[in-house]
Design a protein around this motif. Structure first.
Motif, short mmCIF file in Angstrom:
data_model
loop_
_atom_site.label_atom_id
_atom_site.label_comp_id
_atom_site.label_asym_id
_atom_site.label_seq_id
_atom_site.Cartn_x
_atom_site.Cartn_y
_atom_site.Cartn_z
N PRO A 105 35.69 75.23 -6.38
CA PRO A 105 34.41 75.84 -6.76
C PRO A 105 34.62 77.19 -7.42
CG PRO A 105 34.78 76.19 -4.44
CD PRO A 105 35.93 75.32 -4.93
N SER A 106 33.60 77.67 -8.12
CA SER A 106 33.67 78.96 -8.80
C SER A 106 32.27 79.56 -8.89
CB SER A 106 34.26 78.80 -10.20
OG SER A 106 34.26 80.03 -10.90
N ILE A 107 32.21 80.88 -8.94
CA ILE A 107 30.93 81.55 -9.15
C ILE A 107 30.59 81.59 -10.64
CG2 ILE A 107 31.21 82.96 -7.09
CD1 ILE A 107 31.84 85.31 -9.07
N PHE A 108 31.56 81.27 -11.51
CA PHE A 108 31.38 81.36 -12.95
C PHE A 108 31.07 80.00 -13.56
CE2 PHE A 108 34.23 85.02 -12.12
CZ PHE A 108 33.45 86.03 -12.65
N GLU A 109 30.36 80.02 -14.68
CA GLU A 109 30.05 78.81 -15.43
C GLU A 109 31.08 78.54 -16.52
OE1 GLU A 109 27.47 76.77 -14.74
OE2 GLU A 109 26.84 78.07 -13.07
N THR A 110 31.54 79.58 -17.20
CA THR A 110 32.39 79.39 -18.38
C THR A 110 33.84 79.81 -18.19
OG1 THR A 110 31.79 81.57 -19.25
CG2 THR A 110 30.44 79.70 -19.95
N VAL A 111 34.15 80.59 -17.15
CA VAL A 111 35.53 81.02 -16.93
C VAL A 111 36.02 80.59 -15.55
CG1 VAL A 111 35.62 82.91 -18.58
CG2 VAL A 111 34.69 83.33 -16.30
N ALA A 112 35.50 79.49 -15.04
CA ALA A 112 36.02 78.93 -13.80
C ALA A 112 37.49 78.56 -14.02
CB ALA A 112 35.22 77.70 -13.39
N ILE A 113 38.38 78.99 -13.15
CA ILE A 113 39.80 78.77 -13.34
C ILE A 113 40.11 77.27 -13.33
CG2 ILE A 113 42.10 79.18 -12.37
CD1 ILE A 113 41.11 81.82 -11.32
N GLY A 114 40.80 76.82 -14.36
CA GLY A 114 41.13 75.41 -14.50
C GLY A 114 40.06 74.61 -15.20
N ALA A 115 38.87 75.15 -15.32
CA ALA A 115 37.77 74.44 -15.97
C ALA A 115 37.07 75.34 -16.97
CB ALA A 115 36.77 73.93 -14.93
N GLN A 116 37.78 76.34 -17.50
CA GLN A 116 37.18 77.31 -18.40
C GLN A 116 36.76 76.65 -19.72
OE1 GLN A 116 40.27 76.97 -17.70
NE2 GLN A 116 41.66 77.59 -19.32
N THR A 117 35.62 77.09 -20.22
CA THR A 117 35.17 76.67 -21.54
C THR A 117 35.18 77.82 -22.54
OG1 THR A 117 32.86 77.03 -20.89
CG2 THR A 117 33.75 74.81 -20.62
N LEU A 118 35.30 79.06 -22.04
CA LEU A 118 35.48 80.24 -22.87
C LEU A 118 36.67 81.03 -22.31
CD1 LEU A 118 31.77 81.47 -23.30
CD2 LEU A 118 33.11 80.08 -24.89
N ASP A 119 37.42 81.68 -23.20
CA ASP A 119 38.61 82.41 -22.78
C ASP A 119 38.64 83.77 -23.48
OD1 ASP A 119 41.07 83.35 -22.05
OD2 ASP A 119 42.21 81.94 -23.27
N GLY B 298 15.42 83.49 -9.73
CA GLY B 298 14.46 82.44 -10.06
C GLY B 298 15.18 81.14 -10.40
N GLU B 299 14.51 80.26 -11.14
CA GLU B 299 15.07 78.96 -11.47
C GLU B 299 15.84 78.94 -12.78
OE1 GLU B 299 11.94 76.14 -11.53
OE2 GLU B 299 11.39 76.40 -9.41
N HIS B 300 15.74 79.99 -13.58
CA HIS B 300 16.26 79.91 -14.93
C HIS B 300 17.32 80.94 -15.28
CE1 HIS B 300 12.95 77.16 -15.48
NE2 HIS B 300 12.07 78.10 -15.19
N VAL B 301 17.65 81.84 -14.36
CA VAL B 301 18.61 82.90 -14.68
C VAL B 301 19.67 82.98 -13.58
CG1 VAL B 301 18.95 85.34 -15.18
CG2 VAL B 301 16.81 84.23 -15.85
N LYS B 302 20.93 83.03 -14.00
CA LYS B 302 22.03 83.21 -13.07
C LYS B 302 22.95 84.30 -13.61
CE LYS B 302 26.13 81.04 -11.04
NZ LYS B 302 27.00 79.84 -10.98
#
Length: 393
Positions: free
Chosen positions: A154-168, A351-355
């Protein structure tokens, strides 16, 4: 475009397969749309601000026999590190002159000039599907089952999760356990229904020729032999089960993929068929989640060119906040590089739309000396604060 036309041409065939009758009544069709954007800022990297924007749409209906049919698409705009878009390319600090080989799975290379990529727009998904009691069939642009069924840390990030990064932002993160051999190239996929917590699937991709934003399998680097994959097959199994007595949710996955590697005649002796496999899993209990993932690939290299990576992560929910820590390592024999990344941080949904996520991250890249490329032994290390904001409807 030609794949979209093929999908449209085959769409009348799906209804007879489902043994159903079409009705000329558009009111029974349901349309869903979703859009969002992620901004990623870092204090320590070459690219201080990166971003992505996506728009998803689907249209479906349920036939009289209970079979759901429909179409789905996803359009995305992304600004990644210019030298490492789609995870492929030449990591920062490993540029140089001379001839280099590019990994058929990782897309990594060294000893050649770095290539810059601007922001890109791509149709990441465009497929038809039929989903019923015997499973689901998809045809068109889509991720393969190895990626769709992936479980891991698991990760707290959406785009830089280690091993599953989509942005670097650093341009030198070589760790990936995203088992994505084919990217969004057009494919045929079948997945079974989930029975006793288990679901299985297979995908077949005739030709890997789409430069996806998160997996650019068709990027040809200057000075390196162009690599094209074809007749790619992948299979995966996913398991999800709640142990009611203990309250622990167990998730696990296993996947394997293989493809033919097509290269020019002058480089043919360096390559062979590419094969990759991966494992992943997690345990969820109340407010804790612990997970890990592992991936190994021969990179399609006939000699020494293996790649492997692993990750470990833990998150803990405290009130409205999600605390997390993660670590990963990667080793690429082809480029003689070793990478390590760790991060800690906190996330919160507003809320439901911002993280929003705030963390501290360190990326390290070690490489050994290669005299033939006049590249000295060296080390790159970047560390600093990372801020990520995701907005979605």
């Amino acid at each position: 475009m030609r794949y979209a036309l093929i999908c449209l041409a085959l769409s009348p065939v799906l209804a007879p397969i489902a043994s159903a009758q079409w009705e000329d009544d558009w009111e029974v069709w349901e349309t869903k749309t979703e859009m969002g954007t992620t901004l990623l800022a870092s204090t320590h990297a070459d690219e201080p601000v990166l971003y992505r924007f996506w728009l998803e749409a689907s249209r479906n209906r349920i036939l009289d026999n209970g079979v759901e049919i429909g179409a789905a698409g996803r359009l995305e705009v992304q600004r990644d590190h210019p030298a490492r878009a789609g995870f492929s390319g030449v990591p920062v600090g490993t540029e140089g002159g001379g001839f280099g080989l590019q990994g058929a799975f990782t897309g990594l290379a060294t000893g050649i000039p770095a290539e810059d990529e601007d922001a890109r727009i791509q149709l990441e998904q465009a497929y038809l599907y039929a989903n019923g009691g015997y499973g689901e069939l998809r045809l068109g642009r889509d991720a393969g089952v190895a990626l769709r069924f992936r479980e891991g840390s698991p990760s707290i990030f959406e785009t830089v999760a280690i091993g599953a990064q989509t942005l670097d932002p650093s341009g030198m993160d070589i760790i990936t356990t995203r088992h994505d051999l084919t990217g969004p190239s057009a494919k045929l996929t079948y997945t079974t229904p989930r029975l006793i917590g288990i679901r299985a699937g297979i995908s077949f991709t005739p030709r890997v020729d789409v430069r996806g934003l998160d997996r650019d399998a068709d990027r040809n680097l200057p000075g390196a032999a162009p690599v094209t994959l074809k007749n790619a097959a992948e299979g995966a199994v996913n398991f999800s089960h709640l142990l009611r007595e203990s309250g622990v949710r167990v998730r696990a996955s296993a996947a394997a993929s293989t493809a033919e590697v097509d290269v020019p005649a002058y480089a043919a002796s360096n390559y062979d068929r590419v094969s990759t496999w991966s494992l992943g899993g997690s345990l969820e209990y109340e407010t804790f989640t612990l997970g890990a993932s592992y991936l190994s690939s021969d990179n399609g290299i006939a000699a020494a060119g293996d790649y492997e990576a692993w990750t470990l992560g833990l998150t803990k929910k405290v009130g409205n906040y999600l605390l997390g820590a993660e670590y990963g390592e990667g080793d690429d024999d082809l480029t003689s590089m070793e990478g390590k990344v760790w991060s800690v941080g906190v996330a919160r949904e507003f809320g439901e739309h911002v993280k929003g996520s705030l963390g501290y991250r360190e990326t390290e890249l070690d490489f050994i000396s290669i005299p033939s490329l006049a590249r000295p032994e060296g080390n790159n290390s970047l560390d600093g604060i990372v801020i990520e904001i995701t907005l979605s409807n």
